[in-house]
Scaffold this motif. Structure first.
Motif, PDB file in Angstrom:
ATOM      1  N   UNK A   1     -93.623  -4.715  37.283  1.00 48.99           N
ATOM      2  CA  UNK A   1     -94.558  -3.726  37.831  1.00 48.99           C
ATOM      3  C   UNK A   1     -94.468  -2.422  37.044  1.00 48.99           C
ATOM      4  N   UNK A   2     -95.579  -1.760  36.841  1.00 42.04           N
ATOM      5  CA  UNK A   2     -95.602  -0.483  36.141  1.00 42.04           C
ATOM      6  C   UNK A   2     -95.002   0.610  37.021  1.00 42.04           C
ATOM      7  N   UNK A   3     -94.596   1.748  36.430  1.00 47.47           N
ATOM      8  CA  UNK A   3     -94.074   2.859  37.246  1.00 47.47           C
ATOM      9  C   UNK A   3     -95.043   3.302  38.339  1.00 47.47           C
ATOM     10  N   UNK A   4     -96.338   3.365  38.016  1.00 46.83           N
ATOM     11  CA  UNK A   4     -97.318   3.767  39.034  1.00 46.83           C
ATOM     12  C   UNK A   4     -97.383   2.744  40.167  1.00 46.83           C
ATOM     13  N   UNK A   5     -97.304   1.471  39.810  1.00 46.43           N
ATOM     14  CA  UNK A   5     -97.336   0.428  40.836  1.00 46.43           C
ATOM     15  C   UNK A   5     -96.094   0.500  41.721  1.00 46.43           C
ATOM     16  N   UNK A   6     -94.944   0.767  41.103  1.00 41.38           N
ATOM     17  CA  UNK A   6     -93.706   0.891  41.880  1.00 41.38           C
ATOM     18  C   UNK A   6     -93.834   2.029  42.884  1.00 41.38           C
ATOM     19  N   UNK A   7     -94.322   3.171  42.418  1.00 40.91           N
ATOM     20  CA  UNK A   7     -94.442   4.331  43.312  1.00 40.91           C
ATOM     21  C   UNK A   7     -95.428   4.082  44.441  1.00 40.91           C
ATOM     22  N   UNK A   8     -96.447   3.281  44.171  1.00 41.49           N
ATOM     23  CA  UNK A   8     -97.440   3.016  45.214  1.00 41.49           C
ATOM     24  C   UNK A   8     -96.877   2.133  46.334  1.00 41.49           C
ATOM     25  N   UNK A   9     -95.811   1.394  46.045  1.00 40.07           N
ATOM     26  CA  UNK A   9     -95.225   0.489  47.036  1.00 40.07           C
ATOM     27  C   UNK A   9     -94.154   1.144  47.900  1.00 40.07           C
ATOM     28  N   UNK A  10     -93.615   2.276  47.423  1.00 40.61           N
ATOM     29  CA  UNK A  10     -92.517   2.915  48.140  1.00 40.61           C
ATOM     30  C   UNK A  10     -92.843   4.380  48.373  1.00 40.61           C
ATOM     31  N   UNK A  11     -92.897   4.780  49.637  1.00 43.84           N
ATOM     32  CA  UNK A  11     -93.305   6.146  49.986  1.00 43.84           C
ATOM     33  C   UNK A  11     -92.319   7.184  49.483  1.00 43.84           C
TER      34      UNK A  11
ATOM     35  N   UNK B   1     -89.536   8.635  43.117  1.00 45.18           N
ATOM     36  CA  UNK B   1     -89.668   9.739  42.170  1.00 45.18           C
ATOM     37  C   UNK B   1     -89.529   9.202  40.754  1.00 45.18           C
ATOM     38  N   UNK B   2     -90.482   9.542  39.893  1.00 44.89           N
ATOM     39  CA  UNK B   2     -90.453   9.074  38.514  1.00 44.89           C
ATOM     40  C   UNK B   2     -89.528   9.904  37.649  1.00 44.89           C
ATOM     41  N   UNK B   3     -88.215   9.817  37.889  1.00 40.08           N
ATOM     42  CA  UNK B   3     -87.249  10.661  37.181  1.00 40.08           C
ATOM     43  C   UNK B   3     -87.136  10.310  35.701  1.00 40.08           C
ATOM     44  N   UNK B   4     -87.366   9.062  35.345  1.00 41.94           N
ATOM     45  CA  UNK B   4     -87.327   8.645  33.948  1.00 41.94           C
ATOM     46  C   UNK B   4     -88.568   7.848  33.616  1.00 41.94           C
TER      47      UNK B   4
ATOM     48  N   UNK C   1     -91.031   8.131  31.631  1.00 43.11           N
ATOM     49  CA  UNK C   1     -91.407   7.844  30.244  1.00 43.11           C
ATOM     50  C   UNK C   1     -90.654   6.617  29.716  1.00 43.11           C
ATOM     51  N   UNK C   2     -89.522   6.301  30.352  1.00 47.73           N
ATOM     52  CA  UNK C   2     -88.756   5.099  30.005  1.00 47.73           C
ATOM     53  C   UNK C   2     -88.966   3.996  31.032  1.00 47.73           C
ATOM     54  N   UNK C   3     -89.930   4.203  31.939  1.00 51.89           N
ATOM     55  CA  UNK C   3     -90.262   3.180  32.916  1.00 51.89           C
ATOM     56  C   UNK C   3     -89.344   3.124  34.108  1.00 51.89           C
ATOM     57  N   UNK C   4     -88.620   4.211  34.404  1.00 53.31           N
ATOM     58  CA  UNK C   4     -87.645   4.218  35.493  1.00 53.31           C
ATOM     59  C   UNK C   4     -88.137   5.075  36.658  1.00 53.31           C
ATOM     60  N   UNK C   5     -88.150   4.480  37.840  1.00 52.29           N
ATOM     61  CA  UNK C   5     -88.525   5.176  39.069  1.00 52.29           C
ATOM     62  C   UNK C   5     -87.348   5.099  40.036  1.00 52.29           C
ATOM     63  N   UNK C   6     -87.008   6.227  40.646  1.00 55.11           N
ATOM     64  CA  UNK C   6     -85.944   6.244  41.649  1.00 55.11           C
ATOM     65  C   UNK C   6     -86.568   6.005  43.018  1.00 55.11           C
ATOM     66  N   UNK C   7     -86.104   4.970  43.701  1.00 58.45           N
ATOM     67  CA  UNK C   7     -86.618   4.618  45.024  1.00 58.45           C
ATOM     68  C   UNK C   7     -85.531   4.887  46.062  1.00 58.45           C
ATOM     69  N   UNK C   8     -85.874   5.653  47.091  1.00 55.38           N
ATOM     70  CA  UNK C   8     -84.948   5.942  48.170  1.00 55.38           C
ATOM     71  C   UNK C   8     -85.247   5.023  49.346  1.00 55.38           C
ATOM     72  N   UNK C   9     -84.215   4.299  49.803  1.00 47.82           N
ATOM     73  CA  UNK C   9     -84.390   3.388  50.923  1.00 47.82           C
ATOM     74  C   UNK C   9     -83.099   3.351  51.737  1.00 47.82           C
ATOM     75  N   UNK C  10     -83.256   3.564  53.035  1.00 43.16           N
ATOM     76  CA  UNK C  10     -82.107   3.532  53.951  1.00 43.16           C
ATOM     77  C   UNK C  10     -80.985   4.460  53.508  1.00 43.16           C
ATOM     78  N   UNK C  11     -81.380   5.628  53.006  1.00 44.11           N
ATOM     79  CA  UNK C  11     -80.399   6.634  52.622  1.00 44.11           C
ATOM     80  C   UNK C  11     -79.732   6.407  51.279  1.00 44.11           C
TER      81      UNK C  11
ATOM     82  N   UNK D   1     -86.719  -0.159  37.227  1.00 44.43           N
ATOM     83  CA  UNK D   1     -87.258  -0.006  35.878  1.00 44.43           C
ATOM     84  C   UNK D   1     -88.246  -1.121  35.550  1.00 44.43           C
ATOM     85  N   UNK D   2     -89.222  -0.762  34.744  1.00 45.50           N
ATOM     86  CA  UNK D   2     -90.199  -1.736  34.268  1.00 45.50           C
ATOM     87  C   UNK D   2     -89.648  -2.455  33.030  1.00 45.50           C
ATOM     88  N   UNK D   3     -89.867  -3.787  32.935  1.00 45.93           N
ATOM     89  CA  UNK D   3     -89.507  -4.527  31.718  1.00 45.93           C
ATOM     90  C   UNK D   3     -90.041  -3.746  30.522  1.00 45.93           C
TER      91      UNK D   3
END
Length: 214
Positions: free
Chosen positions: A50-60, A63-66, A68-78, A84-86
């Motif tokens: 999944x692309x970074x934008x797609x990842x962000x759309x799935x998790x409220x 945060x796209x902290x990286x 440009x390298x395809x890395x999104x930080x997802x917060x879940x249950x604290x 990361x995208x392939x």
């Protein structure tokens, strides 16, 4: 197969959400290495097509902290998880980070750009199945640190890998594979950046200190 009892429930939930939206999703890197060795993982990295934008759309809470390298930080249950995208890395003109990142759809392509075979193991946390395109599981069983592809190429791409190889060897009690050891000695004999004035440009002092501390 791996012991699913050691898996992080939130990381598995993230993978399940990605799968439910039609994407691939695996645990990767240090978490898989630790699971194979039998240690309790500290970091739970996830990789997907999944692309970074797609990842962000799935998790409220993401945060796209990286990004440009395809890395999104997802917060879940604290807890925070890097998702990361392939990708494929293109060019390393500064000896540390890729000049360009290209997102890909293939697990094998993603695996080929990683540093060591033991860090290119992918675990399906839902089925408990290991995907091991670089035979990292065998190298772990043999207690060997092996670069993916040509060791000198991997070291010239990212000079931090030299210190990581030595750190993993000391930390895990693994031997460094012969051709990798030759490459490391060649760098040292030729003026390794860790010992030269170029060190600050190639690898930050903070990252060197972090590896030594580990």
């Amino acid at each position: 197969m791996i012991c699913t009892e050691k898996l992080n429930e939130s990381a598995t939930e993230i993978c399940r959400t990605l799968r439910g939206n039609g994407h691939q999703a695996y645990l990767v890197g240090g978490v898989c290495r630790d699971l194979v060795i039998g240690r309790s993982p500290k970091d739970w990295d996830i990789v997907t097509d999944a692309s970074p934008d797609a990842i962000k759309s799935m998790f409220s809470r993401s945060l796209g902290i990286g990004e440009s390298y395809g890395v999104v930080s997802v917060m879940l249950n604290g807890e925070a998880f890097d998702v990361a995208t392939f990708r494929q890395d293109v060019g390393y003109s500064d000896g540390r980070r890729p000049d360009e990142v290209r997102f890909v759809q293939s697990l094998d392509e993603d695996a080929s750009r990683r540093d060591f075979t033991m860090n290119a193991i992918y675990v399906d946390p839902i089925e408990g199945i290991i995907h091991d395109p670089m035979n990292g599981h065998q190298d772990i069983e043999n207690r060997v640190i092996r670069f993916i592809g040509n060791p000198m190429d991997r070291l010239n791409e990212d000079r931090l890998r030299a210190l990581r190889a030595v750190r993993f060897s000391a930390q895990l009690g693994f031997d460094i594979e012969d051709s990798a050891l030759v490459a490391l000695k060649t760098l040292a004999d030729g003026g390794d950046p860790f010992l030269s004035k170029d060190a600050a440009r190639a690898v930050s002092m903070e990252r060197i200190r972090e590896e030594l501390s580990k």
